[in-house]
Motif scaffolding. Structure first.
Motif, PDB file in Angstrom:
ATOM      1  N   GLY A 199       0.827  -1.210   0.000  1.00 43.67           N
ATOM      2  CA  GLY A 199       0.000   0.000   0.000  1.00 43.67           C
ATOM      3  C   GLY A 199       0.858   1.256   0.000  1.00 43.67           C
ATOM      4  N   LEU A 200       1.904   1.252   0.831  1.00 42.02           N
ATOM      5  CA  LEU A 200       2.773   2.451   0.932  1.00 42.02           C
ATOM      6  C   LEU A 200       3.399   2.789  -0.423  1.00 42.02           C
ATOM      7  CD1 LEU A 200       4.715   1.794   4.276  1.00 42.02           C
ATOM      8  CD2 LEU A 200       3.006   3.584   3.857  1.00 42.02           C
ATOM      9  N   LYS A 201       3.712   1.738  -1.194  1.00 39.97           N
ATOM     10  CA  LYS A 201       4.374   1.966  -2.487  1.00 39.97           C
ATOM     11  C   LYS A 201       3.505   2.802  -3.429  1.00 39.97           C
ATOM     12  CE  LYS A 201       7.584  -1.859  -2.715  1.00 39.97           C
ATOM     13  NZ  LYS A 201       7.657  -3.320  -2.823  1.00 39.97           N
ATOM     14  N   VAL A 202       2.185   2.706  -3.289  1.00 39.50           N
ATOM     15  CA  VAL A 202       1.316   3.432  -4.220  1.00 39.50           C
ATOM     16  C   VAL A 202       0.654   4.663  -3.584  1.00 39.50           C
ATOM     17  CG1 VAL A 202       0.885   1.572  -5.837  1.00 39.50           C
ATOM     18  CG2 VAL A 202      -0.516   1.726  -3.780  1.00 39.50           C
ATOM     19  N   CYS A 203       0.930   4.933  -2.307  1.00 40.66           N
ATOM     20  CA  CYS A 203       0.349   6.123  -1.664  1.00 40.66           C
ATOM     21  C   CYS A 203       0.944   7.394  -2.270  1.00 40.66           C
ATOM     22  CB  CYS A 203       0.642   6.106  -0.165  1.00 40.66           C
ATOM     23  SG  CYS A 203      -0.522   5.110   0.779  1.00 40.66           S
ATOM     24  N   LYS A 204       0.066   8.345  -2.608  1.00 38.58           N
ATOM     25  CA  LYS A 204       0.536   9.604  -3.201  1.00 38.58           C
ATOM     26  C   LYS A 204       0.958  10.606  -2.139  1.00 38.58           C
ATOM     27  CE  LYS A 204      -2.412   9.276  -7.288  1.00 38.58           C
ATOM     28  NZ  LYS A 204      -3.755   9.647  -7.746  1.00 38.58           N
ATOM     29  N   ARG A 205       0.416  10.470  -0.943  1.00 32.68           N
ATOM     30  CA  ARG A 205       0.755  11.384   0.146  1.00 32.68           C
ATOM     31  C   ARG A 205       1.299  10.588   1.313  1.00 32.68           C
ATOM     32  NH1 ARG A 205      -2.899  13.431  -3.002  1.00 32.68           N
ATOM     33  NH2 ARG A 205      -4.178  11.595  -2.647  1.00 32.68           N
ATOM     34  N   PRO A 206       2.143  11.213   2.154  1.00 28.95           N
ATOM     35  CA  PRO A 206       2.710  10.480   3.290  1.00 28.95           C
ATOM     36  C   PRO A 206       1.608   9.824   4.124  1.00 28.95           C
ATOM     37  CG  PRO A 206       3.752  12.620   3.089  1.00 28.95           C
ATOM     38  CD  PRO A 206       2.619  12.598   2.096  1.00 28.95           C
ATOM     39  N   ALA A 207       1.744   8.519   4.347  1.00 29.06           N
ATOM     40  CA  ALA A 207       0.719   7.751   5.050  1.00 29.06           C
ATOM     41  C   ALA A 207       1.145   7.479   6.490  1.00 29.06           C
ATOM     42  CB  ALA A 207       0.476   6.444   4.299  1.00 29.06           C
ATOM     43  N   ILE A 208       0.291   6.765   7.198  1.00 32.89           N
ATOM     44  CA  ILE A 208       0.610   6.345   8.570  1.00 32.89           C
ATOM     45  C   ILE A 208       0.428   4.830   8.644  1.00 32.89           C
ATOM     46  CG2 ILE A 208      -0.086   6.505  10.995  1.00 32.89           C
ATOM     47  CD1 ILE A 208      -1.025   9.379  10.397  1.00 32.89           C
ATOM     48  N   ILE A 209       1.382   4.151   9.273  1.00 33.53           N
ATOM     49  CA  ILE A 209       1.306   2.698   9.429  1.00 33.53           C
ATOM     50  C   ILE A 209       0.576   2.382  10.729  1.00 33.53           C
ATOM     51  CG2 ILE A 209       2.650   0.585   9.759  1.00 33.53           C
ATOM     52  CD1 ILE A 209       4.944   2.060   8.183  1.00 33.53           C
ATOM     53  N   ASN A 210      -0.464   1.574  10.627  1.00 29.44           N
ATOM     54  CA  ASN A 210      -1.274   1.204  11.787  1.00 29.44           C
ATOM     55  C   ASN A 210      -1.274  -0.317  11.890  1.00 29.44           C
ATOM     56  OD1 ASN A 210      -3.091   1.124  13.844  1.00 29.44           O
ATOM     57  ND2 ASN A 210      -4.857   1.870  12.683  1.00 29.44           N
ATOM     58  N   SER A 211      -0.425  -0.916  12.705  1.00 32.06           N
ATOM     59  CA  SER A 211       0.280  -0.327  13.830  1.00 32.06           C
ATOM     60  C   SER A 211       1.503  -1.176  14.151  1.00 32.06           C
ATOM     61  CB  SER A 211      -0.648  -0.305  15.053  1.00 32.06           C
ATOM     62  OG  SER A 211      -1.124  -1.656  15.249  1.00 32.06           O
ATOM     63  N   CYS A 212       2.210  -0.775  15.211  1.00 32.99           N
ATOM     64  CA  CYS A 212       3.386  -1.518  15.642  1.00 32.99           C
ATOM     65  C   CYS A 212       3.388  -1.623  17.170  1.00 32.99           C
ATOM     66  CB  CYS A 212       4.639  -0.783  15.164  1.00 32.99           C
ATOM     67  SG  CYS A 212       6.171  -1.576  15.681  1.00 32.99           S
ATOM     68  N   PRO A 213       3.363  -2.829  17.711  1.00 34.88           N
ATOM     69  CA  PRO A 213       3.434  -2.965  19.176  1.00 34.88           C
ATOM     70  C   PRO A 213       4.872  -2.765  19.652  1.00 34.88           C
ATOM     71  CG  PRO A 213       3.310  -5.129  18.169  1.00 34.88           C
ATOM     72  CD  PRO A 213       3.270  -4.133  17.041  1.00 34.88           C
ATOM     73  N   ALA A 214       5.049  -2.680  20.960  1.00 32.83           N
ATOM     74  CA  ALA A 214       6.388  -2.475  21.517  1.00 32.83           C
ATOM     75  C   ALA A 214       7.121  -3.814  21.596  1.00 32.83           C
ATOM     76  CB  ALA A 214       6.279  -1.813  22.886  1.00 32.83           C
ATOM     77  N   GLU A 215       7.361  -4.383  20.444  1.00 29.70           N
ATOM     78  CA  GLU A 215       8.101  -5.655  20.345  1.00 29.70           C
ATOM     79  C   GLU A 215       9.267  -5.432  19.410  1.00 29.70           C
ATOM     80  OE1 GLU A 215       5.598  -8.940  19.090  1.00 29.70           O
ATOM     81  OE2 GLU A 215       3.921  -8.037  20.191  1.00 29.70           O
ATOM     82  N   GLN A 216      10.463  -5.848  19.830  1.00 30.50           N
ATOM     83  CA  GLN A 216      11.668  -5.512  19.095  1.00 30.50           C
ATOM     84  C   GLN A 216      11.604  -5.966  17.623  1.00 30.50           C
ATOM     85  OE1 GLN A 216      13.651  -3.347  20.270  1.00 30.50           O
ATOM     86  NE2 GLN A 216      14.893  -3.373  18.395  1.00 30.50           N
ATOM     87  N   ALA A 217      11.151  -7.193  17.397  1.00 30.91           N
ATOM     88  CA  ALA A 217      11.146  -7.730  16.028  1.00 30.91           C
ATOM     89  C   ALA A 217      10.250  -6.885  15.119  1.00 30.91           C
ATOM     90  CB  ALA A 217      10.673  -9.178  16.040  1.00 30.91           C
ATOM     91  N   LYS A 218       9.122  -6.500  15.644  1.00 35.30           N
ATOM     92  CA  LYS A 218       8.188  -5.716  14.824  1.00 35.30           C
ATOM     93  C   LYS A 218       8.681  -4.279  14.639  1.00 35.30           C
ATOM     94  CE  LYS A 218       4.320  -8.717  15.423  1.00 35.30           C
ATOM     95  NZ  LYS A 218       3.026  -9.032  16.019  1.00 35.30           N
ATOM     96  N   ILE A 219       9.289  -3.736  15.684  1.00 33.20           N
ATOM     97  CA  ILE A 219       9.874  -2.395  15.554  1.00 33.20           C
ATOM     98  C   ILE A 219      10.918  -2.398  14.437  1.00 33.20           C
ATOM     99  CG2 ILE A 219      11.479  -0.783  16.698  1.00 33.20           C
ATOM    100  CD1 ILE A 219       9.894  -1.320  19.305  1.00 33.20           C
ATOM    101  N   GLU A 220      11.708  -3.461  14.384  1.00 25.05           N
ATOM    102  CA  GLU A 220      12.760  -3.540  13.364  1.00 25.05           C
ATOM    103  C   GLU A 220      12.183  -3.699  11.959  1.00 25.05           C
ATOM    104  OE1 GLU A 220      15.515  -6.591  14.565  1.00 25.05           O
ATOM    105  OE2 GLU A 220      16.034  -5.477  16.399  1.00 25.05           O
ATOM    106  N   ARG A 221      10.986  -4.239  11.861  1.00 24.99           N
ATOM    107  CA  ARG A 221      10.343  -4.360  10.552  1.00 24.99           C
ATOM    108  C   ARG A 221       9.673  -3.028  10.163  1.00 24.99           C
ATOM    109  NH1 ARG A 221       8.878  -4.223   6.099  1.00 24.99           N
ATOM    110  NH2 ARG A 221       7.421  -5.557   4.966  1.00 24.99           N
ATOM    111  N   VAL A 222       8.990  -2.400  11.124  1.00 22.73           N
ATOM    112  CA  VAL A 222       8.107  -1.270  10.802  1.00 22.73           C
ATOM    113  C   VAL A 222       8.854   0.068  10.683  1.00 22.73           C
ATOM    114  CG1 VAL A 222       6.193   0.150  11.658  1.00 22.73           C
ATOM    115  CG2 VAL A 222       6.045  -2.345  11.769  1.00 22.73           C
ATOM    116  N   PHE A 223       9.717   0.384  11.643  1.00 16.48           N
ATOM    117  CA  PHE A 223      10.303   1.731  11.637  1.00 16.48           C
ATOM    118  C   PHE A 223      11.185   2.010  10.411  1.00 16.48           C
ATOM    119  CE2 PHE A 223       9.101   4.127  15.464  1.00 16.48           C
ATOM    120  CZ  PHE A 223       8.311   3.175  16.093  1.00 16.48           C
ATOM    121  N   PRO A 224      12.027   1.065   9.981  1.00 15.48           N
ATOM    122  CA  PRO A 224      12.786   1.349   8.749  1.00 15.48           C
ATOM    123  C   PRO A 224      11.860   1.539   7.542  1.00 15.48           C
ATOM    124  CG  PRO A 224      13.727  -0.529   9.921  1.00 15.48           C
ATOM    125  CD  PRO A 224      12.422  -0.221  10.582  1.00 15.48           C
TER     126      PRO A 224
END
Lengths: 320, 264
Positions: free
Chosen positions: B87-112
């Protein structure tokens, strides 16, 4: 030791408004005047852009005004002749704009007809090349009549027309819209009415870039601090992206500063106050410079000696 | 106050059906309708209507059909990060990712990924174990998310911390804990991270849903809530959001303030 300046970051800026129109733009002005567009509080050049320098509009009346001699004597013999008067303001005193006040339209006074008022506007347009601000008299009904006629007769000139007020804005807003002029929205030292009036005018279809705010002011010693705080709120609102408060502001400095006793009483009457000639000039110039500091884009001024001082003040403040 | 319109979600029958039939009309209808209601962003969630292996394709399709009719930026809502990335690849305007829990593995996937696509992140104050019972543990998770944003160089205004409200008819004790969390989260950093709630959750399965939503929204905004995923077409609820802007002296009052709040 180096000191890091603390800088505010603002999300938006004051809207830019263009006054007047050259022949390519459908008018007859030799140049236009742009006001507003600033992205910082006034003159904080390190924080943002002061897009356009503040400008001075000089007052011209269609009747001989009841001003004190210290002011009148500086104009010589042009006071009964709006065209010549305007020309003198531009050529000799360096006015950026002319503020033509049609006091003679008042039914209680000369009671000029709409045609007569239109003729005077045309005379002034012919006499000077700078953009024109045109306001009526103290009678709402009559103003609606003359402004409709003037707006039509000066189609394309992009006059700055006044005054739209909360209980009388529809007729003049429609005239400005149809004939492509810009409008002064005046509110009585009240930020909430100021915003509401802008909303109402905008709802009629006049774009925000065709509105200038007249917040009304008090002269030095007569409520200038109220004007200051209201203008400061409007300016901060504009910088925080409140679109309905983002227009440039016009201040009737000459009128407000010269209506008090301090700007008119002689030194014989109040020996402690000093010479009227200097006092009157300073009273108007101080009022003007306070308004500059809080974001006035257009100063409507009267006394040529005060205009000279404020021109220098603006040049100094714009110097980065 | 930022409104994320919640209606484009496969949990709703009309959207679920539209997703299964690849019918863009209901999505486009709700995109326009929510914008008219006062939404600033559109939340987009396929829900269970689409089988897991088809989600990547589905998110790309949803973003495209919504962008055909609306200029609003999107909040891509899924636990499937590959679908979000599509979805992000085709968004024309800056989007928001919903969501990321406070788990290291997911943080490492989502924040970059967020940094790569210039997107914001909704960070949930929970981990694998679940949602904390009290505000202290919620705030501790929030701090981990703030640290993650800092580590990846994300501006705090792009991080939306969600302290997770639960239905008051079954988990009443959470409502005040969430309010306290909101107050604390706004003090975690300067500038502070933003805060968000899935507002409608507070009133799940209660007969007085609208009243509960409205009341809790006003309470939460007073405690520091910046955004809500909510019903943008509940006019009274949007009016509450607009009125809070006035009563917290964030917007200068004018008689037409309700109308101006909705104007874009």
């Amino acid at each position: 030791m180096s000191v890091a300046l603390v800088k505010e970051r603002y999300t938006s800026k004051v809207g830019e408004v263009v006054l007047g129109a050259t022949s390519e733009q459908g008018g007859t002005r030799t140049s236009t005047v742009s006001v507003g567009g600033d992205s910082t509080l006034p003159f904080l050049h390190f924080e943002g852009q002061m897009q356009n320098r503040p400008v001075i509009a000089m007052e011209v009346n269609d009747t001989v005004p009841e001003w004190n001699e210290a002011i009148k004597s500086q104009f010589g013999d042009v006071l009964g002749n709006p065209g010549a008067w305007a020309k003198k303001c531009v050529d000799e005193f360096g006015a950026d704009l002319i503020y033509l006040k049609l006091n003679g339209a008042d039914p209680e006074g000369v009671n000029r007809s709409p045609e007569d008022c239109t003729r005077i506007v045309k005379e002034v347009l012919a006499a000077v090349g700078v953009p024109l601000i045109v306001v009526g008299c103290d009678d709402d009904e009559k103003n609606n009549e003359i402004m409709a006629a003037i707006a039509e007769a000066a189609t394309g000139e992009n006059l700055l027309l006044g005054l739209a007020e909360q209980d009388n804005y529809k007729s003049i807003a429609a005239a400005a819209m149809v004939h492509k002029h810009t409008l002064i929205a005046r509110s009585p030292l009240d930020i909430n009415i100021c915003k509401q009036l802008n909303i109402l005018i905008n709802e009629m279809g006049l774009p925000l870039s065709k509105i200038v705010i007249d917040p009304m002011i008090g002269g030095l010693g007569f409520g200038i601090e109220y004007a200051y705080s209201i203008m400061e709120r409007a300016r901060l609102g504009a910088l925080a992206n409140d679109k309905m408060l983002s227009m440039p502001m016009i201040c009737t400095v000459g009128y407000e500063s010269n209506r008090c006793k301090e700007a008119n009483a002689s030194a014989e009457e109040f020996p402690g106050w000093g010479d009227l000639k200097d006092r009157g000039v300073l009273w108007e110039a101080m009022t003007a410079s306070a308004m500059l500091q809080v974001g006035a884009s257009i100063l409507v001024m009267r006394n040529p000696a005060a205009v000279r001082l404020v021109q220098k003040n603006i040049a100094d403040l714009m110097n980065k | 106050m930022i409104i994320f319109g919640e209606r484009i979600n496969g949990m709703f029958t009309d959207i679920g059906e539209a997703l299964r039939n690849k019918d863009p009309k209901p999505l486009q209808y709700w995109a326009v309708k929510q914008q008219e209601g006062g939404a600033h962003y559109l939340d987009v969630n396929s829900g269970p209507a689409i089988p897991t292996h088809e989600r990547v394709e589905a998110y790309e399709w949803m973003v495209n059909v919504i962008q055909e009719v609306s200029e609003l930026p999107l909040v891509l809502d899924s636990t499937n990060y590959d679908a979000i990335e599509a979805g992000l690849k085709v968004c024309k305007r800056p989007a928001i990712i919903n969501s990321c829990p406070a788990e290291q593995a997911k943080i490492e996937r989502v924040f970059p990924m967020a940094m790569q696509y210039n997107a914001g992140v909704i960070g949930l104050t929970m981990d694998k174990v679940g949602i904390p019972k009290n505000s202290e543990n919620r705030v501790a998770f929030a701090m981990e998310l703030v640290a993650a944003a800092d580590e990846y160089g994300m501006p705090m205004e792009d991080l939306y911390i969600d302290p997770l409200i639960l239905p008051c008819n079954v988990a009443q004790e959470h409502a005040p804990e969430v309010l306290e969390s909101l107050r604390q989260i706004k003090m975690l950093a300067n500038p502070a991270p933003r805060t968000v709630l899935g507002l409608s959750n507070v009133s799940q399965k209660s007969p007085d849903r609208n009243l509960i939503n409205r009341t809790y929204l006003a309470m939460a905004i007073a405690c520091g809530l910046d955004a809500a995923i909510m019903d943008a077409n509940d006019d009274d609820l949007v009016d509450v959001a607009a009125t809070c802007q006035i009563l917290l002296n964030r917007t200068i009052y004018a008689d037409s303030y309700l109308k101006v709040f909705r104007a874009r």
